[in-house]
Design a protein around this motif. Structure first.
Motif, PDB file in Angstrom:
ATOM      1  N   GLY A  62       0.816  -1.216   0.000  1.00 58.52           N
ATOM      2  CA  GLY A  62       0.000   0.000   0.000  1.00 58.52           C
ATOM      3  C   GLY A  62       0.845   1.259   0.000  1.00 58.52           C
ATOM      4  O   GLY A  62       0.580   2.200  -0.754  1.00 58.52           O
ATOM      5  N   TYR A 116      -1.580  -4.970  -3.129  1.00 58.61           N
ATOM      6  CA  TYR A 116      -2.533  -3.865  -2.966  1.00 58.61           C
ATOM      7  C   TYR A 116      -3.325  -3.645  -4.254  1.00 58.61           C
ATOM      8  O   TYR A 116      -4.531  -3.410  -4.216  1.00 58.61           O
ATOM      9  CB  TYR A 116      -1.769  -2.599  -2.569  1.00 58.61           C
ATOM     10  N   CYS A 164       4.103  -3.801  -5.240  1.00 57.62           N
ATOM     11  CA  CYS A 164       2.790  -3.172  -5.089  1.00 57.62           C
ATOM     12  C   CYS A 164       1.649  -4.099  -5.498  1.00 57.62           C
ATOM     13  O   CYS A 164       0.485  -3.742  -5.368  1.00 57.62           O
ATOM     14  CB  CYS A 164       2.729  -1.892  -5.911  1.00 57.62           C
ATOM     15  N   HIS A 179       0.951   3.939  -3.185  1.00 53.81           N
ATOM     16  CA  HIS A 179       0.634   5.360  -3.062  1.00 53.81           C
ATOM     17  C   HIS A 179       1.850   6.239  -3.328  1.00 53.81           C
ATOM     18  O   HIS A 179       1.706   7.334  -3.889  1.00 53.81           O
ATOM     19  CB  HIS A 179       0.013   5.648  -1.698  1.00 53.81           C
TER      20      HIS A 179
END
Length: 105
Positions: free
Chosen positions: A20, A59, A56, A24
């Motif tokens: 996560g 996520y 990543c 982001h």
């Protein structure tokens, strides 16, 4: 809770947190939606996309499972499959994260 379950739950949690945060961070730096991809115009872009997709990926998989259908509902089989894949993937990336952390300790 059984003591045998604490380590796997901690590894999955760490893997989801790293995924996560990485997702982001990638979206903030590049101003693009993070996707699972392995293409690129140069070798560095291909390597960067593969690394981003690997770290990543859990996520992104969870986000893919929560997409709405045309009628506005969420497909339960898609959500369950994406959750199982994402949590298994997060377990492996959490294991790598903690292994690296302990090796440098």
């Amino acid at each position: 809770m059984s003591m045998e379950l604490i380590l796997p739950i901690m590894l999955v949690s760490a893997g989801i947190c790293v995924a996560g945060a990485g997702t982001h961070l990638y979206q903030w730096i590049t101003s693009k939606q993070a996707e699972l991809r392995y293409d690129g115009q140069t070798f560095l872009q291909v390597a960067g996309n593969l690394l981003m997709s690997f770290f990543c990926g859990p996520y992104i998989m969870l986000q893919l499972g929560w997409r709405h259908e045309a009628d506005g509902s969420i497909s339960m089989p898609a959500a369950l499959v994406s959750a199982v894949v994402a949590f298994g993937w997060a377990f492996l990336s959490g294991l790598m994260f903690f292994g690296t952390y302990v090796a440098f300790l």
